[in-house]
Design a protein around this motif. Structure first.
Motif, PDB file in Angstrom:
ATOM      1  N   LEU A   1       0.629  -0.940   0.557  1.00 45.06           N
ATOM      2  CA  LEU A   1       0.423  -1.712  -0.960  1.00 45.06           C
ATOM      3  C   LEU A   1       1.483  -2.893  -0.670  1.00 45.06           C
ATOM      4  CD1 LEU A   1       1.123   2.065  -2.361  1.00 45.06           C
ATOM      5  CD2 LEU A   1      -1.102   0.340  -2.045  1.00 45.06           C
TER       6      LEU A   1
ATOM      7  N   THR B   1      -0.257   3.719 -11.582  1.00 46.52           N
ATOM      8  CA  THR B   1      -0.149   5.455 -10.906  1.00 46.52           C
ATOM      9  C   THR B   1      -0.043   6.606 -11.547  1.00 46.52           C
ATOM     10  OG1 THR B   1       1.519   4.561 -10.002  1.00 46.52           O
ATOM     11  CG2 THR B   1      -0.221   4.561  -8.303  1.00 46.52           C
TER      12      THR B   1
ATOM     13  N   TRP C   1       2.778  -0.444  -9.159  1.00 46.00           N
ATOM     14  CA  TRP C   1       2.530   0.652  -7.975  1.00 46.00           C
ATOM     15  C   TRP C   1       2.884   1.828  -8.765  1.00 46.00           C
ATOM     16  CZ3 TRP C   1      -1.305   0.516  -5.832  1.00 46.00           C
ATOM     17  CH2 TRP C   1      -2.400  -0.325  -5.110  1.00 46.00           C
TER      18      TRP C   1
ATOM     19  N   SER D   1       6.680  -3.858  -7.887  1.00 46.78           N
ATOM     20  CA  SER D   1       6.643  -3.059  -7.747  1.00 46.78           C
ATOM     21  C   SER D   1       6.207  -2.153  -9.078  1.00 46.78           C
ATOM     22  CB  SER D   1       6.907  -2.165  -6.931  1.00 46.78           C
ATOM     23  OG  SER D   1       8.543  -1.405  -7.142  1.00 46.78           O
TER      24      SER D   1
END
Length: 789
Positions: A479, A343, A339, A335
């Motif tokens: 996600l 982001t 993410w 991650s």
């Protein structure tokens, strides 16, 4: 405000009394009756076939109870990964097994091969030297780009590739981004490295496993930021222990910075071995061992491009990143470069089109996972360095180019092109405050003074934004998160009015035992000294996700507020009964319940006593007692932001960089304890400066960690950092949590590296050097070499 300090008071940290007097209780301080000691035998090579392990000689040595190998863990689950990433083609990432002890192959220096358990640590260490193993060494792959080339040695033969995933975000933006670059008036390109770091928390990791055969109950004492998560991962996915039969305790923890979030092999081993031997088993990491066992941080190689119009307005951004996973997937590793990184590529700016590509790669190195900031420092470094380079290429002042592209205060909430929506912020205000506290108007004078002393002076500015309190659970589940990201609190009011708060959050330096009571004290109107915080033990705290990602107050504090509001609501019902009034007329102020418009009142202790001695109590309406639990699942991230300025001097003869001043203007929303916030910023700045100038994990071509001790890994010292000027007065409160807080623990580490590098590049440019970038760490040799080009 309560006399002992409520919200906004710079109350001294109560936990420091025991820490500074040497009375903290850390995991290594725990010694159980009859405990044995574990010593790990680790691979000396980065890659090889493990043909055999001969334990006979070691097993016969004095004090040895048993020698364990990978064969003892056949049929037992491997260490799980807590986040699954889907690639740009819709395929799940490649997810190789991660055994507790090596089976068939070793994949990095430090991979555990065997463990000796003996009566004393010295006996275990001596016997470990007698464990014989046969390894056919294989070529190691260290370079990420080389690892994904045809014919590269495979870290995991069974998955057939070193490419864990090829992630594109936002994939539907890709064509529009390409078109915007084709039409742009100016394109700036920058290749950079965000080097691998070793976390080096003050307290090394420790694990103590215990087992009660009469109740079939397991206990693990460990240095963890999230004991409930360790219980879930180890119990359900590795050892198959039901949660009601497994207790995980994390006592005082001496620093974590992310490295103590994850479930490690040593925790599973000590828990397993304690049952096999029916006695406690303890392992304490040696510092040199931590270098090759604790998850490392960062390690990205990136090409970033920024498209601008002729006035310097951002049109599009694209990045191509190789992210090192190391030899195995650590708990949350997938991650971090996706993410938690992609982001945040919008930063503080109105860039309309963004595309981020990340290739996660397996190599024969220590696994990489979240380290203070986790993805956000990498995003900020890329973005703020390419903006600075663009400003220099286009002849625009670096502050002005940022101002031209800021999201404006009246544009919030602001939907970025990379999925997240910022709820609030004022980036112009933090920049204005930075200019003030950094005294940028006096820079030219300081520049002249440095020149007179034969030194090169430079000024670096940058902005940052981060996403804290990862949320909400239903979104992150989509996600790929394999856990919820809520937090919990139980507020137990005692009969005499004192309060025990049981929280799923965990402190490893954040000051929870001080700040959390300030919140409760403010809400009720009592002294904070009447509130205690209980955390770190799964047997007496509600299920929680722990502390990381600057989530303590934003998520854990919000759960605390919810539970306390439940307490207040019930207490008002009791007070209404005692005062013979309507509940709607009851007011709570300064620890007293009163009837609006009258002088009738009852104090907090009177109500709490009535709850437990219900002689005069509305039993037909309420149960006795005063205890409530709440879980809080955020609706969005929080978005701290700020602007930083760094001034450096460079010695032109040696390349040595000295930081002369550093200023940080941060927006953390509402502040509970300003002194704690200052401390968190100071610590983060020190770590960021350490990365910029000093730190870096280096491997040779054979996969040997050549910076595997403090002799070769340069940690920042007091002389390497200046006195900081920090400010957090430009606050825009978070709009979606009850405290209006945003998080502060990682900001300094996110915003400082680009500020330092920008300053050094500026110093060299002012001296006439055509240097656009130097990769971190900016050691004297690197800076000197750049000046000689």
């Amino acid at each position: 405000m309560p006399k002992d300090g409520g919200i906004g008071a710079s109350t001294k940290r109560r936990e420091d009394l025991r820490f500074l007097n040497g009375k903290g209780r850390y995991t290594d301080d725990i010694n159980l009756r009859g405990q044995a000691y574990a010593w790990f035998v680790r691979s000396p090579v980065a890659h090889g076939t493990l043909n055999s392990v001969d334990t006979a000689a070691a097993a016969g040595m004095p004090g040895v109870l048993r020698v364990f190998t990978g064969a003892d863990f056949e049929g037992i689950g491997g260490l799980p990964c807590g986040w699954q990433v889907t690639d740009k083609h819709g395929n799940p990432m490649l997810e190789p097994a991660h055994p507790v002890l090596a089976q068939g192959k070793v994949r990095h220096v430090g991979d555990p091969i065997a463990v000796v358990v003996a009566e004393t640590e010295a006996q275990a260490r001596d016997a470990a030297e007698a464990v014989a193993f046969d390894i056919d060494e294989l070529p190691a792959v260290i370079d990420m780009k080389a690892a994904v080339q045809d014919g590269a040695p495979l870290v995991h033969d069974d998955i057939g590739s070193n490419l864990c995933y090829d992630w594109g975000f936002v994939e539907e933006n890709k064509a529009a981004v390409e078109e915007a670059f084709a039409k742009a008036d100016h394109v700036t390109t920058l290749e950079l490295v965000n080097q691998r770091l070793v976390p080096n928390a003050m307290e090394p990791r420790v694990a103590v496993g215990d087992y009660d055969p009469w109740t079939d109950h397991h206990t693990l004492y460990t240095t963890s930021q999230n004991p409930h998560v360790i219980r879930l991962l180890m119990g359900a996915f590795v050892l198959g222990i039901p949660e009601h039969k497994l207790r995980v305790v994390a006592p005082d923890v001496g620093g974590g910075f992310g490295s103590k979030i994850f479930h490690y092999a040593e925790e599973a081993f000590c828990t397993y071995a304690a049952k096999q031997l029916e006695r406690p088993v303890k392992w304490t990491a040696q510092r040199s061992e931590s270098f090759i066992t604790d998850a490392h941080g960062r390690d990205h190689v990136t090409t970033i491009q920024l498209a601008l119009d002729k006035e310097g307005h951002f049109q599009a951004l694209r990045t191509d990143t190789y992210a090192n996973m190391g030899a195995y997937l650590s708990t949350f590793a997938p991650s971090v470069p996706t993410w938690l990184h992609g982001t945040l590529m919008a930063g503080n700016y109105k860039t309309p089109l963004i595309y981020v590509n990340v290739k996660a790669v397996f190599t024969n190195t220590v696994p990489v996972d979240a380290y203070r900031g986790a993805g956000r420092p990498e995003a900020t470094f890329q973005l703020e360095r390419v903006i600075d380079k663009a400003a220099r290429e286009m002849g625009i002042d670096p502050i002005e180019i940022r101002r031209r592209n800021f999201i404006q205060p009246d544009e919030f909430p602001y939907q970025t092109p990379v999925a997240v929506e910022y709820d609030t912020g004022n980036y112009q205000a933090t920049m204005d405050k930075l200019i003030e506290i950094a005294d940028l108007s006096g820079f030219e004078k300081r520049l002249a003074e440095s020149k007179a002393r034969g030194k090169l002076r430079g000024l670096g500015v940058n902005c940052y934004i981060e996403a804290c309190g990862i949320a909400p659970s239903n979104l992150v589940g989509q996600l790929g998160a394999r856990a919820g990201l809520y937090e919990s609190a139980t507020v137990r009011v005692n009969a005499t009015g004192s309060i025990s708060v049981f929280t799923g959050s965990h402190s490893h330096g954040q000051g929870h035992e001080t700040a959390f009571p300030q919140v409760v004290a403010e809400m009720i109107g009592i002294d904070a000294s009447q509130v205690e915080i209980v955390h770190g033990d799964t047997s007496n705290t509600p299920m929680g996700m722990g502390t990381y990602g600057s989530r303590s107050l934003a998520v854990g504090g919000s759960a605390l507020v919810k539970a306390t509001n439940k307490i207040i609501d019930k207490a008002k019902k009791i007070a209404a009964h005692l005062l013979e009034a309507s509940e709607a007329d009851i007011e709570l102020k300064d620890g007293k319940f009163s009837v609006a418009g009258t002088d009738k009142e009852v104090d907090w202790a009177g109500v709490t006593l009535a709850a437990y001695v219900p002689h005069n109590y509305p039993l037909e309406e309420l149960e006795p007692g005063l205890e409530e639990t709440a879980f809080y699942d955020p609706s969005n991230f929080t978005y701290p932001a700020g602007a930083y300025a760094c001034e450096v001097e460079v010695d032109p003869d040696t390349g040595k960089v000295t930081i002369e001043s550093f200023a940080a203007a941060d927006d953390f929303g509402n502040i509970v304890n300003p002194m704690i916030v200052d401390g968190q910023v100071h610590g983060g700045l020190g770590q960021g400066i350490g990365q910029a100038l000093l730190e870096g994990a280096a491997y040779d071509e054979n996969g040997q960690l050549i910076s595997g001790s403090y002799m070769d890994y340069a940690m920042p010292r007091a002389s390497d950092v200046p006195f900081y000027k920090v400010d957090h007065s430009c606050a825009t409160p978070c709009t979606h949590n009850p405290l209006g807080v945003k998080g502060c623990g990682e900001a300094g580490a996110i915003g400082s590296p680009p500020a330092v590098v920008n300053a050094v590049v500026d110093a060299l440019a002012r001296a006439g050097h055509d240097i656009t970038h130097i990769d971190m760490p900016l050691s004297p040799s690197r800076v000197w070499a750049a000046m000689q080009q």
